[in-house]
Motif scaffolding. Structure first.
Motif, PDB file in Angstrom:
ATOM      1  N   LEU A  39     -14.875  38.881 -88.379  1.00  0.00           N
ATOM      2  CA  LEU A  39     -15.040  37.967 -87.253  1.00  0.00           C
ATOM      3  C   LEU A  39     -13.988  38.244 -86.182  1.00  0.00           C
ATOM      4  O   LEU A  39     -14.297  38.319 -84.982  1.00  0.00           O
ATOM      5  CB  LEU A  39     -14.927  36.519 -87.737  1.00  0.00           C
ATOM      6  N   LEU A  40     -12.741  38.416 -86.611  1.00  0.00           N
ATOM      7  CA  LEU A  40     -11.662  38.702 -85.658  1.00  0.00           C
ATOM      8  C   LEU A  40     -11.859  40.055 -84.984  1.00  0.00           C
ATOM      9  O   LEU A  40     -11.554  40.220 -83.796  1.00  0.00           O
ATOM     10  CB  LEU A  40     -10.316  38.647 -86.370  1.00  0.00           C
ATOM     11  N   ILE A  41     -12.365  41.024 -85.729  1.00  0.00           N
ATOM     12  CA  ILE A  41     -12.631  42.338 -85.135  1.00  0.00           C
ATOM     13  C   ILE A  41     -13.641  42.207 -84.002  1.00  0.00           C
ATOM     14  O   ILE A  41     -13.461  42.778 -82.915  1.00  0.00           O
ATOM     15  CB  ILE A  41     -13.158  43.316 -86.210  1.00  0.00           C
ATOM     16  N   LYS A  42     -14.691  41.451 -84.228  1.00  0.00           N
ATOM     17  CA  LYS A  42     -15.720  41.276 -83.199  1.00  0.00           C
ATOM     18  C   LYS A  42     -15.145  40.592 -81.965  1.00  0.00           C
ATOM     19  O   LYS A  42     -15.459  40.963 -80.823  1.00  0.00           O
ATOM     20  CB  LYS A  42     -16.882  40.447 -83.751  1.00  0.00           C
ATOM     21  N   LYS A  43     -14.311  39.610 -82.185  1.00  0.00           N
ATOM     22  CA  LYS A  43     -13.725  38.886 -81.053  1.00  0.00           C
ATOM     23  C   LYS A  43     -12.755  39.777 -80.279  1.00  0.00           C
ATOM     24  O   LYS A  43     -12.736  39.766 -79.039  1.00  0.00           O
ATOM     25  CB  LYS A  43     -13.031  37.618 -81.541  1.00  0.00           C
ATOM     26  N   ALA A  44     -11.940  40.534 -80.988  1.00  0.00           N
ATOM     27  CA  ALA A  44     -10.992  41.421 -80.305  1.00  0.00           C
ATOM     28  C   ALA A  44     -11.732  42.541 -79.584  1.00  0.00           C
ATOM     29  O   ALA A  44     -11.346  42.954 -78.485  1.00  0.00           O
ATOM     30  CB  ALA A  44      -9.992  41.988 -81.305  1.00  0.00           C
ATOM     31  N   ARG A  45     -12.799  43.032 -80.197  1.00  0.00           N
ATOM     32  CA  ARG A  45     -13.588  44.063 -79.525  1.00  0.00           C
ATOM     33  C   ARG A  45     -14.181  43.522 -78.226  1.00  0.00           C
ATOM     34  O   ARG A  45     -14.276  44.257 -77.226  1.00  0.00           O
ATOM     35  CB  ARG A  45     -14.712  44.561 -80.442  1.00  0.00           C
ATOM     36  N   TYR A  46     -14.600  42.278 -78.260  1.00  0.00           N
ATOM     37  CA  TYR A  46     -15.173  41.677 -77.044  1.00  0.00           C
ATOM     38  C   TYR A  46     -14.184  41.786 -75.889  1.00  0.00           C
ATOM     39  O   TYR A  46     -14.566  42.113 -74.759  1.00  0.00           O
ATOM     40  CB  TYR A  46     -15.527  40.212 -77.307  1.00  0.00           C
ATOM     41  N   SER A  96       2.108  33.085 -95.612  1.00  0.00           N
ATOM     42  CA  SER A  96       1.396  34.100 -94.831  1.00  0.00           C
ATOM     43  C   SER A  96      -0.101  33.795 -94.799  1.00  0.00           C
ATOM     44  O   SER A  96      -0.781  34.053 -93.796  1.00  0.00           O
ATOM     45  CB  SER A  96       1.652  35.502 -95.396  1.00  0.00           C
ATOM     46  N   ARG A  97      -0.618  33.230 -95.887  1.00  0.00           N
ATOM     47  CA  ARG A  97      -2.030  32.860 -95.896  1.00  0.00           C
ATOM     48  C   ARG A  97      -2.303  31.714 -94.933  1.00  0.00           C
ATOM     49  O   ARG A  97      -3.346  31.678 -94.264  1.00  0.00           O
ATOM     50  CB  ARG A  97      -2.455  32.446 -97.314  1.00  0.00           C
ATOM     51  N   LEU A  98      -1.354  30.807 -94.830  1.00  0.00           N
ATOM     52  CA  LEU A  98      -1.473  29.720 -93.864  1.00  0.00           C
ATOM     53  C   LEU A  98      -1.497  30.271 -92.438  1.00  0.00           C
ATOM     54  O   LEU A  98      -2.275  29.812 -91.591  1.00  0.00           O
ATOM     55  CB  LEU A  98      -0.312  28.737 -94.040  1.00  0.00           C
ATOM     56  N   LEU A  99      -0.663  31.267 -92.181  1.00  0.00           N
ATOM     57  CA  LEU A  99      -0.657  31.899 -90.853  1.00  0.00           C
ATOM     58  C   LEU A  99      -2.012  32.526 -90.561  1.00  0.00           C
ATOM     59  O   LEU A  99      -2.572  32.370 -89.462  1.00  0.00           O
ATOM     60  CB  LEU A  99       0.439  32.959 -90.780  1.00  0.00           C
ATOM     61  N   TYR A 100      -2.522  33.244 -91.534  1.00  0.00           N
ATOM     62  CA  TYR A 100      -3.821  33.905 -91.370  1.00  0.00           C
ATOM     63  C   TYR A 100      -4.907  32.885 -91.042  1.00  0.00           C
ATOM     64  O   TYR A 100      -5.675  33.047 -90.084  1.00  0.00           O
ATOM     65  CB  TYR A 100      -4.162  34.661 -92.654  1.00  0.00           C
ATOM     66  N   ASN A 101      -4.985  31.831 -91.838  1.00  0.00           N
ATOM     67  CA  ASN A 101      -6.026  30.818 -91.632  1.00  0.00           C
ATOM     68  C   ASN A 101      -5.888  30.138 -90.278  1.00  0.00           C
ATOM     69  O   ASN A 101      -6.899  29.803 -89.636  1.00  0.00           O
ATOM     70  CB  ASN A 101      -5.967  29.773 -92.741  1.00  0.00           C
ATOM     71  N   THR A 102      -4.656  29.933 -89.837  1.00  0.00           N
ATOM     72  CA  THR A 102      -4.433  29.289 -88.538  1.00  0.00           C
ATOM     73  C   THR A 102      -4.938  30.158 -87.399  1.00  0.00           C
ATOM     74  O   THR A 102      -5.572  29.665 -86.457  1.00  0.00           O
ATOM     75  CB  THR A 102      -2.939  28.976 -88.351  1.00  0.00           C
ATOM     76  N   VAL A 103      -4.691  31.460 -87.468  1.00  0.00           N
ATOM     77  CA  VAL A 103      -5.177  32.365 -86.423  1.00  0.00           C
ATOM     78  C   VAL A 103      -6.703  32.385 -86.406  1.00  0.00           C
ATOM     79  O   VAL A 103      -7.323  32.341 -85.330  1.00  0.00           O
ATOM     80  CB  VAL A 103      -4.614  33.792 -86.625  1.00  0.00           C
ATOM     81  N   VAL A 104      -7.311  32.433 -87.565  1.00  0.00           N
ATOM     82  CA  VAL A 104      -8.773  32.417 -87.635  1.00  0.00           C
ATOM     83  C   VAL A 104      -9.306  31.128 -87.015  1.00  0.00           C
ATOM     84  O   VAL A 104     -10.233  31.147 -86.183  1.00  0.00           O
ATOM     85  CB  VAL A 104      -9.260  32.559 -89.089  1.00  0.00           C
ATOM     86  N   ASN A 105      -8.747  29.995 -87.395  1.00  0.00           N
ATOM     87  CA  ASN A 105      -9.193  28.709 -86.847  1.00  0.00           C
ATOM     88  C   ASN A 105      -8.977  28.621 -85.347  1.00  0.00           C
ATOM     89  O   ASN A 105      -9.809  28.062 -84.617  1.00  0.00           O
ATOM     90  CB  ASN A 105      -8.467  27.564 -87.551  1.00  0.00           C
ATOM     91  N   ASN A 106      -7.850  29.160 -84.875  1.00  0.00           N
ATOM     92  CA  ASN A 106      -7.567  29.147 -83.432  1.00  0.00           C
ATOM     93  C   ASN A 106      -8.577  29.966 -82.642  1.00  0.00           C
ATOM     94  O   ASN A 106      -8.756  29.744 -81.432  1.00  0.00           O
ATOM     95  CB  ASN A 106      -6.173  29.697 -83.153  1.00  0.00           C
ATOM     96  N   SER A 107      -9.227  30.919 -83.298  1.00  0.00           N
ATOM     97  CA  SER A 107     -10.116  31.852 -82.607  1.00  0.00           C
ATOM     98  C   SER A 107     -11.586  31.468 -82.677  1.00  0.00           C
ATOM     99  O   SER A 107     -12.411  32.049 -81.960  1.00  0.00           O
ATOM    100  CB  SER A 107      -9.940  33.258 -83.203  1.00  0.00           C
ATOM    101  N   LEU A 108     -11.950  30.521 -83.517  1.00  0.00           N
ATOM    102  CA  LEU A 108     -13.353  30.236 -83.784  1.00  0.00           C
ATOM    103  C   LEU A 108     -14.163  29.902 -82.540  1.00  0.00           C
ATOM    104  O   LEU A 108     -15.317  30.327 -82.404  1.00  0.00           O
ATOM    105  CB  LEU A 108     -13.469  29.090 -84.802  1.00  0.00           C
ATOM    106  N   ASN A 109     -13.594  29.141 -81.640  1.00  0.00           N
ATOM    107  CA  ASN A 109     -14.342  28.683 -80.472  1.00  0.00           C
ATOM    108  C   ASN A 109     -14.101  29.531 -79.230  1.00  0.00           C
ATOM    109  O   ASN A 109     -14.334  29.090 -78.103  1.00  0.00           O
ATOM    110  CB  ASN A 109     -13.992  27.225 -80.169  1.00  0.00           C
ATOM    111  N   ASN A 110     -13.627  30.762 -79.421  1.00  0.00           N
ATOM    112  CA  ASN A 110     -13.327  31.649 -78.301  1.00  0.00           C
ATOM    113  C   ASN A 110     -14.047  32.977 -78.476  1.00  0.00           C
ATOM    114  O   ASN A 110     -14.206  33.468 -79.601  1.00  0.00           O
ATOM    115  CB  ASN A 110     -11.822  31.906 -78.225  1.00  0.00           C
ATOM    116  N   ARG A 111     -14.466  33.582 -77.363  1.00  0.00           N
ATOM    117  CA  ARG A 111     -15.122  34.881 -77.446  1.00  0.00           C
ATOM    118  C   ARG A 111     -14.124  35.975 -77.823  1.00  0.00           C
ATOM    119  O   ARG A 111     -14.456  36.921 -78.523  1.00  0.00           O
ATOM    120  CB  ARG A 111     -15.787  35.215 -76.095  1.00  0.00           C
ATOM    121  N   SER A 112     -12.877  35.873 -77.297  1.00  0.00           N
ATOM    122  CA  SER A 112     -11.804  36.789 -77.658  1.00  0.00           C
ATOM    123  C   SER A 112     -10.747  36.012 -78.425  1.00  0.00           C
ATOM    124  O   SER A 112     -10.784  34.777 -78.463  1.00  0.00           O
ATOM    125  CB  SER A 112     -11.176  37.403 -76.401  1.00  0.00           C
TER     126      SER A 112
END
Length: 518
Positions: free
Chosen positions: A139-146, A447-463
């Motif tokens: 999911l993050l790859i797709k958003k960063a690629r955008y 570190s897992r908490l950091l990962y999950n936070t970044v994913v959650n922060n990105s859910l509603n954004n195209r990038s």
């Protein structure tokens, strides 16, 4: 590296409406942007005798900043690590080398990758075979690629640094090369597609109008490949160069040559054409800034950023022994953890260069490698307060448009400042790019908490957005450096948690160096 000829309305519109900007025609087909700031300098060598009365204003690809002036209406500018003279206030003290009590360590590090791994007090991901990426990773790859696709300029092969802002520095170009390579290795681009994009980027680098025919100007227009910023329309082709920016670009040119041997000759032609040695003086990095009245050639870079960027010049067989040494550093204690700080003016101290070092070049036994300590500081702060913060430098979607979120700055810990050193009230307290970088390096519940936070922060954004403000609202200053690091970090993970280009720099006392291999 500041400047910026546009009005506040122009920039606000670009930031707010970035998503609806037209897609550049090109190999990729999407768009986003990001700039960042991170440099401080001293020890100027001034060529003319006239006095420079202009406020320091040097654009840098990784920052969005505010000019320093006394007017009520601030001039908004996109910038990166400014190579400016000290900006002294009543609460700041410039510490000279002669007055400092900097620790002088005897350095004797190896110059080969073997036996150079540093032992961490935290559990880290150990190098392994290729790792399968998760659904969230994809999911993050797709958003960063955008972001990469939408901000790609097919005419020049350059990517906008911040969404809605068609300019970039050499630091940003390095991030762009890293993103393209990562997208190929992550399976998003074919080899042909990546090669076409890299060919265009390298062709533009070879054709850049150079500042005084010496080195790339501090910034270029991503649509035209022409110098932008102050004095860009004059015979000098701009207002100077940034050694830090060029250093990062050199790192990624070397990485590109390693993964793409078909581009070795083209890359060597570029670095031969540029007078790279002018960025190194007395074993450390020097940049040049030109104003209408004054040209200054002066030391550039502070602890962390300096050592990271210096490795790009070491790869080109230049002596950067002083840059890699501890001459201008000393120990202090922050929250019961001992850290090194830079004792020179404007000693911005963020986590960014240490994360870049580990993912791109390797987590090695270097005196200045403070990543483990910085991870401890953030983790301990969360354990004590249950407030999640990750301090880094980032572009902002509101005034002052760029921030250094410092671990320590002029006697104060955990301080967010503008590039001029002024404290920021509602600064960004969580950086998505650095949090994600830490999440692929370390392996524990934090570190897992950091990962999950970044994913959650990105859910509603195209990038992938930049981060979170102190009040908890999102920082949507979409930029190349955030999205590039997300991609490179996932490439690092997919490689089995191995650095992209394992490189051990020479020790401070060794003027030779060894390029290692993948």
């Amino acid at each position: 590296m500041k400047w910026f000829p546009y009005s506040l309305r122009d920039i606000t519109t670009a930031l707010v409406l970035g998503f609806v900007l037209g897609t550049p025609s090109g190999f990729a087909n999407t768009s986003s942007t990001d700039t960042t700031a991170k440099v401080a300098t001293t020890h100027s060598v001034e060529t003319p005798t006239t006095t420079n009365t202009e406020a320091p204003s040097f654009f840098g690809g990784r920052a969005v900043t505010q000019a320093v002036d006394n007017s009520k209406a601030s001039v908004i500018e996109f910038q990166r690590r400014s190579i400016s003279p000290a900006i002294i206030t009543t609460t700041q003290t410039d510490i000279s080398a002669s007055e400092s009590d900097a620790d002088t360590l005897e350095l004797n590090h190896t110059t080969s990758v073997e036996h150079s791994e540093k032992q961490s007090v935290h559990r880290m991901h150990l190098p392994s075979e290729a790792t399968k990426l998760s659904r969230e990773d994809q999911l993050l790859i797709k958003k960063a690629r955008y972001y990469i696709d939408r901000n790609w300029n097919s005419t020049t092969g350059l990517i906008d640094s911040v969404q809605g802002y068609s300019h970039a520095t050499m630091w940003d170009v390095g991030s762009s090369i890293g993103a393209i390579l990562a997208l190929e290795h992550l399976g998003e681009y074919t080899s042909l597609q990546a090669n076409v994009m890299l060919e265009k980027t390298l062709t533009t680098l070879a054709d850049l109008p150079l500042y005084k025919d010496i080195l790339p100007n501090r910034q270029y227009n991503t649509k035209t490949g022409k110098p932008s910023g102050p004095l860009s329309q004059t015979q000098s082709n701009g207002d100077g160069w940034s050694a830090l920016d060029i250093g990062r670009l050199l790192i990624w040119l070397n990485i590109a040559a390693s993964y793409k041997p078909e581009f070795v000759d083209q890359i060597e032609a570029i670095t031969t054409q540029w007078d790279i040695a002018r960025s190194v003086n007395n074993g450390t990095l020097f940049g040049e800034h030109k104003s209408k009245k004054l040209t200054s050639y002066r030391q550039e870079g502070r602890l962390g950023y300096l050592q990271y960027a210096a490795q790009g010049f070491a790869m080109e067989k230049l002596d950067v022994s002083e840059a890699l040494g501890p001459k201008f550093s000393k120990h202090i204690v922050v929250d019961k953890e001992e850290v090194y700080i830079d004792i020179r003016n404007l000693p911005y101290f963020t986590t960014d260069p240490y994360v870049l070092q580990a993912i791109e070049l390797g987590y090695h036994d270097l005196w200045w490698n403070q990543l483990d300590t910085l991870y401890s500081l953030h983790k301990n702060r969360y354990d004590q307060s249950q407030k999640l913060i990750i301090f880094a430098e980032d572009a902002l979607s509101q005034r002052p448009w760029f921030a250094y979120n410092n671990i320590y700055f002029y006697g104060k810990s955990w301080l967010s400042t503008s590039p001029g050193g002024k404290p920021i009230e509602n600064g960004q307290t969580f950086s998505n790019k650095v949090a994600f970088g830490l999440s692929v390096i370390y392996k524990d519940s934090y570190s897992r908490l950091l990962y999950n936070t970044v994913v959650n922060n990105s859910l509603n954004n195209r990038s992938v957005p930049t981060g979170l403000y102190k009040a908890g609202s999102p920082n949507t200053a979409y930029n190349i450096n955030t999205n590039s690091l997300i991609l490179i970090a996932l490439w690092y993970k997919q490689r089995g948690y191995k650095p992209i280009f394992d490189y051990m720099p020479p020790s401070a006392s060794d003027k030779s160096n060894d390029l290692s291999h993948r």
